[in-house]
Design a protein around this motif. Structure first.
Motif, PDB file in Angstrom:
ATOM      1  N   ASP A   1      39.860  51.641  58.729  1.00  0.00           N
ATOM      2  CA  ASP A   1      40.500  52.618  59.155  1.00  0.00           C
ATOM      3  C   ASP A   1      41.917  52.180  59.931  1.00  0.00           C
ATOM      4  O   ASP A   1      42.161  51.849  60.843  1.00  0.00           O
TER       5      ASP A   1
ATOM      6  N   LEU B   1      42.793  54.001  63.204  1.00  0.00           N
ATOM      7  CA  LEU B   1      42.487  53.271  64.457  1.00  0.00           C
ATOM      8  C   LEU B   1      42.842  51.908  64.636  1.00  0.00           C
ATOM      9  O   LEU B   1      43.029  51.554  65.907  1.00  0.00           O
TER      10      LEU B   1
ATOM     11  N   VAL C   1      47.542  49.185  72.029  1.00  0.00           N
ATOM     12  CA  VAL C   1      47.086  48.654  73.357  1.00  0.00           C
ATOM     13  C   VAL C   1      47.297  47.490  73.404  1.00  0.00           C
ATOM     14  O   VAL C   1      47.661  46.954  74.467  1.00  0.00           O
TER      15      VAL C   1
ATOM     16  N   PHE D   1      49.454  46.282  76.651  1.00  0.00           N
ATOM     17  CA  PHE D   1      49.038  45.400  77.823  1.00  0.00           C
ATOM     18  C   PHE D   1      48.862  43.785  77.312  1.00  0.00           C
ATOM     19  O   PHE D   1      47.596  43.283  77.327  1.00  0.00           O
TER      20      PHE D   1
ATOM     21  N   HIS E   1      31.164  51.037  64.327  1.00  0.00           N
ATOM     22  CA  HIS E   1      32.310  50.413  64.919  1.00  0.00           C
ATOM     23  C   HIS E   1      33.642  51.306  65.021  1.00  0.00           C
ATOM     24  O   HIS E   1      34.163  51.088  66.052  1.00  0.00           O
ATOM     25  N   ARG E   2      33.770  52.228  64.059  1.00  0.00           N
ATOM     26  CA  ARG E   2      35.052  52.875  64.418  1.00  0.00           C
ATOM     27  C   ARG E   2      34.902  53.945  65.568  1.00  0.00           C
ATOM     28  O   ARG E   2      35.699  54.016  66.275  1.00  0.00           O
TER      29      ARG E   2
ATOM     30  N   SER F   1      35.302  51.787  68.535  1.00  0.00           N
ATOM     31  CA  SER F   1      36.414  51.557  68.933  1.00  0.00           C
ATOM     32  C   SER F   1      37.156  52.651  69.569  1.00  0.00           C
ATOM     33  O   SER F   1      38.243  52.649  70.171  1.00  0.00           O
ATOM     34  N   ARG F   2      37.060  53.723  68.859  1.00  0.00           N
ATOM     35  CA  ARG F   2      37.794  54.854  69.265  1.00  0.00           C
ATOM     36  C   ARG F   2      37.313  55.146  70.983  1.00  0.00           C
ATOM     37  O   ARG F   2      38.308  55.448  71.587  1.00  0.00           O
TER      38      ARG F   2
ATOM     39  N   LEU G   1      39.168  52.714  72.976  1.00  0.00           N
ATOM     40  CA  LEU G   1      40.580  52.880  73.081  1.00  0.00           C
ATOM     41  C   LEU G   1      40.892  54.202  74.017  1.00  0.00           C
ATOM     42  O   LEU G   1      41.587  54.105  74.956  1.00  0.00           O
TER      43      LEU G   1
ATOM     44  N   ILE H   1      40.408  52.594  77.413  1.00  0.00           N
ATOM     45  CA  ILE H   1      41.467  51.861  77.925  1.00  0.00           C
ATOM     46  C   ILE H   1      42.474  52.937  78.319  1.00  0.00           C
ATOM     47  O   ILE H   1      43.014  52.665  79.512  1.00  0.00           O
ATOM     48  N   ARG H   2      42.727  53.673  77.520  1.00  0.00           N
ATOM     49  CA  ARG H   2      44.123  54.744  77.776  1.00  0.00           C
ATOM     50  C   ARG H   2      43.820  55.446  79.325  1.00  0.00           C
ATOM     51  O   ARG H   2      44.485  55.607  80.132  1.00  0.00           O
TER      52      ARG H   2
ATOM     53  N   ALA I   1      44.244  53.296  82.223  1.00  0.00           N
ATOM     54  CA  ALA I   1      45.575  52.717  82.286  1.00  0.00           C
ATOM     55  C   ALA I   1      46.395  53.865  83.010  1.00  0.00           C
ATOM     56  O   ALA I   1      47.671  53.683  83.553  1.00  0.00           O
TER      57      ALA I   1
END
Lengths: 119, 643
Positions: free
Chosen positions: A93, A96, A103, A107, B627-628, B631-632, B635, B638-639, B642
């Motif tokens: 992907d 992604l 990111v 950071f 995993h996708r 991961s999303r 992310l 994390i955002r 932040a």
């Protein structure tokens, strides 16, 4: 150059890494008939030109990971590359991946890749 | 030797007859709380013959009692009074000017044996008044309000045996220290509080015929006890029974609205019987005397910090005059805006029901059967969303003719992206009589029907998106998950780091739906206690104890048949056989399964076994890691961190 030192970038970060070792992941767009150069598109849709030191033996398509140096013209001088196979496993992907890239650049204190490499 | 009092003064004052500078003895003085904040003093004066408690001291003279100049048994000269008659016929004498002429020490106690002055031997009903409110010391005259108890003035007569007894203390019927409420119409005068013997500030209630001072709902708080609200019932729930470890009972709740705001009211047990049939949705009532407490936001979504509970003395009286009370207090959110709202937010929506699906019955996690119906709502933003109705609302909903549907207090969920779900406390209105509804109807008929709308509910159809409560293993301990009586559910990503090979299997009853462990009998047969039968064989079933770990913590969990089979990659039967035949192969199954990462959907609950309580985690489902999607999620976390 060692793979570990090369920072992962996308096209927007090319110019900040001139003369530095980088690792670029993108989808092969067009291969030059000479087989010495090709263009690739990153997760944001931007294009980079990749120059190889030796001719392409095989048909190049799909997502590729290239490690090389960025020339002062913003061209990626490839030292090595590897294709990410599409026929096996989950397809890569790219969008992604691009988000993750942002990111780790936003950071850097939390992603000290260079420091981890030492010794 | 005391100064003689002016005989017959009480009667004269009561009747409003002119009398010059009468001398009266103060038998009792009481301070009342006032709406204006100024203290108001009520006096009981005696002329030696009669006593009257209907004296009010003008606030200009408040300094007299405050500086202890006006004290019990002193003698006063009333220089200026105003006798007024209240709307219900009671008389109040306001003392505008007076002078204390003799101190109590000099008078030597109560003069004479004054009896309370009765006009006709009957005390008038409690009231709200024009200039002064009097304590309702009613006997029979009052038309009682719903929780009216009368205190009889004449009773106190009997109580005046000893001179030290303050006649002001009208002893209410001993069995009822009943607070009665009088709410004065005007702010200037405070309600007189008729305090029963001990208590000081019990509000008294006026009869139903009296207009009371109405408080706005937004001013209600637990620290104020005397109030009446006039509000419309916007939502009335059904009677619900509950039964938990602390007991059982029944309750119903309803929400009311007035010009200033809204509040939720709950009635339990006896009050359910008393008020359930009286209250009708859409009607306006005067409500007073209920307990205010901080709102439990878990059960109510109204914009009020407080909520009310009715009790035995609560009063609810229908109100005829209801023009000024709004019908509903809604804050509609456009459907396209729902994307920007947080999951689990409670909002009001209104839209045209483009399509309503048929009602279906489903079984919840608690094995309860419930009806549900999905509605597709569209509004002028051109966006669509799916709203789910439950239970009776789902069953009786009629979506024919594409009606305007308004839902107040629906929960926004991230199921399928964005969707709405009606809560127990939601109010569903079909074709409501409000301007937004008309606007929507007009828009839809004109152009809305043709709009090719995009539904917020279909867009992000993540198969794993529904109701996943993502936690890390350290969260389980840090958040004290599962410590309440209720089970909690969560999902996590974790790696198997250890599995107990020994005792991972047990011999179970071979009957189809029975999984009970069987006991080996002496005769070689296997006995199942639940089925009460003996069998010649058994089936192997998993009961696997495993330790999961993630970056932060580890957690012991229990996996039953289905989940263990996923982890180990073999059926219980196969593994059972391997254990008996090929131990090396048996071990290898566990080796291979170790250090694999999965998504675990778990239940964490406090379990008690022989007086010992422990929080236990059970794996409900094991899923491969996407995993996708993972991961999303990382992310996005994390955002979010932040910012």
């Amino acid at each position: 150059m060692k793979k570990e030192e090369a920072s992962r970038i996308n096209c927007s970060m090319l110019l900040q890494h001139i003369n530095q070792a980088v690792c670029f992941v993108g989808r092969v767009s067009k291969v030059h008939p000479s087989g010495k150069t090709f263009t690739a598109v990153d997760g944001e849709g931007k294009t980079v030109t990749v120059e190889l030191n030796c001719c392409l033996e095989e048909e190049l398509s799909g997502v590729v990971e290239v490690i090389g140096l960025v020339s002062n013209k913003g061209v990626l001088m490839a030292a090595t590359y590897n294709l990410l196979r599409e026929d096996r496993g989950t397809p890569f992907d790219l969008e992604l991946y691009n988000e993750a890239l942002k990111v780790i650049h936003d950071f850097p204190q939390h992603y000290p890749f260079e420091a981890a490499v030492s010794g | 030797m005391s100064i003689p009092l002016t005989q017959g003064a009480i009667e004269a004052l009561y009747k409003g007859l002119p009398i010059k500078n009468p001398l009266l003895q103060l038998l009792n003085i009481r301070q009342m709380t006032s709406n204006s904040g100024l203290p108001r003093f009520r006096l009981m004066m005696s002329d030696g013959q009669h006593a009257l408690s209907s004296f009010l001291l003008t606030t200009q003279l408040n300094h007299l009692p405050e500086q202890k100049l006006l004290v019990q048994h002193c003698i006063c000269m009333l220089k200026k009074v105003v006798t007024s008659t209240l709307a219900d016929g009671r008389t109040a004498v306001t003392v505008m000017d007076m002078e204390v002429v003799q101190s109590p020490e000099e008078t030597g106690g109560r003069i004479g044996n004054p009896t309370p002055y009765n006009k006709d031997g009957q005390m008038s009903s409690p009231a709200k008044k024009s200039s002064a409110t009097l304590e309702p010391d009613s006997s029979s005259a009052t038309a009682p309000g719903p929780s009216h108890r009368s205190t009889s003035f004449s009773r106190s007569n009997a109580a005046q045996s000893s001179p030290t007894n303050s006649p002001m203390k009208v002893s209410p019927m001993k069995d009822t220290i009943s607070p009665m409420k009088v709410s004065p119409k005007k702010e200037a005068n405070s309600p007189m509080k008729f305090s029963p013997a001990k208590d000081t500030n019990s509000p008294m209630k006026a009869s139903s015929s009296s207009p009371m001072k109405v408080f706005p709902i937004s001013t209600l708080n637990p620290y104020q006890s005397k109030w009446t609200i006039r509000a419309r019932v916007t939502n009335k729930s059904n009677v619900r029974q509950w039964s938990n470890s602390r007991g059982e009972g029944k309750l119903f709740s309803f929400e009311v609205v007035d010009e200033s705001g809204e509040i939720k009211i709950t009635a339990f047990n006896n009050e359910v019987d008393k008020f359930f049939s009286l209250l009708e949705q859409g009607k306006v009532y005067y409500i007073s005397k209920a307990t205010l407490k901080v709102a439990n936001k878990q059960y109510s979504t109204l914009k009020n910090d407080y909520e009310m509970t009715l009790h035995a003395h609560s009063s609810i009286v229908p109100c005829e005059d209801n023009q000024s009370i709004p019908t509903m207090n809604c804050n509609f959110v456009q459907i396209e805006e729902l994307e920007n709202r947080d999951k689990d937010a409670v909002i009001d929506v209104i839209g045209i029901c483009k399509k309503a699906e048929d009602v279906s019955r489903i079984t919840t996690r608690n094995s309860r059967e419930v009806s549900k119906r999905a509605l597709h709502l569209i509004d002028s933003s051109g966006k669509e969303v799916t709203a789910t109705l439950w239970g009776e609302e789902a069953e009786k909903f009629d979506g024919s003719g594409q009606p305007v549907v308004a839902i107040k207090g629906a929960r926004l969920s991230d199921f399928g992206g964005r969707s709405l779900s009606a809560l127990f406390s939601s109010t569903i209105m079909v074709n409501p009589d409000i301007p937004e509804a008309f606007r929507l109807r007009a828009w839809y008929d004109r152009e809305g029907y043709a709009v090719n709308s995009q539904s917020l509910t279909e867009r992000k159809s993540t198969n794993s998106g529904s109701r996943m409560n993502w936690k890390t293993l350290s969260d389980v301990k840090n958040e004290n998950m599962g410590h309440e009586e209720k089970a909690e559910y969560f999902s996590c990503l974790a790696t198997v780091v250890y599995m107990r090979k020994e005792n991972c299997l047990y011999q179970a009853c071979p009957s189809a739906d029975c999984n009970k462990k069987v006991l080996i009998q002496h005769n070689g047969l296997y006995r199942c206690e639940k089925c009460n039968r003996e069998f010649s064989e058994f089936k192997y079933r998993f009961l696997l104890s495993a330790n999961l770990a993630d970056f932060g913590d580890n957690q012991w969990v229990t996996c039953f048949q289905e989940t263990a089979e996923v982890l180990l990659g073999h059926s219980a039967q196969t593994l059972g056989q391997l254990r008996e035949t090929d131990e090396a192969a048996f071990d290898e199954v566990f080796q291979k399964a170790n250090f694999r990462t999965h998504i675990f959907k778990n239940r964490v609950k406090l379990e008690t076994y022989n007086d010992e309580s422990r929080v236990k985690v059970t794996v409900m489902e094991v899923l491969p890691v996407d995993h996708r999607e993972y991961s999303r999620r990382l992310l996005s976390n994390i955002r979010r961190l932040a910012f």
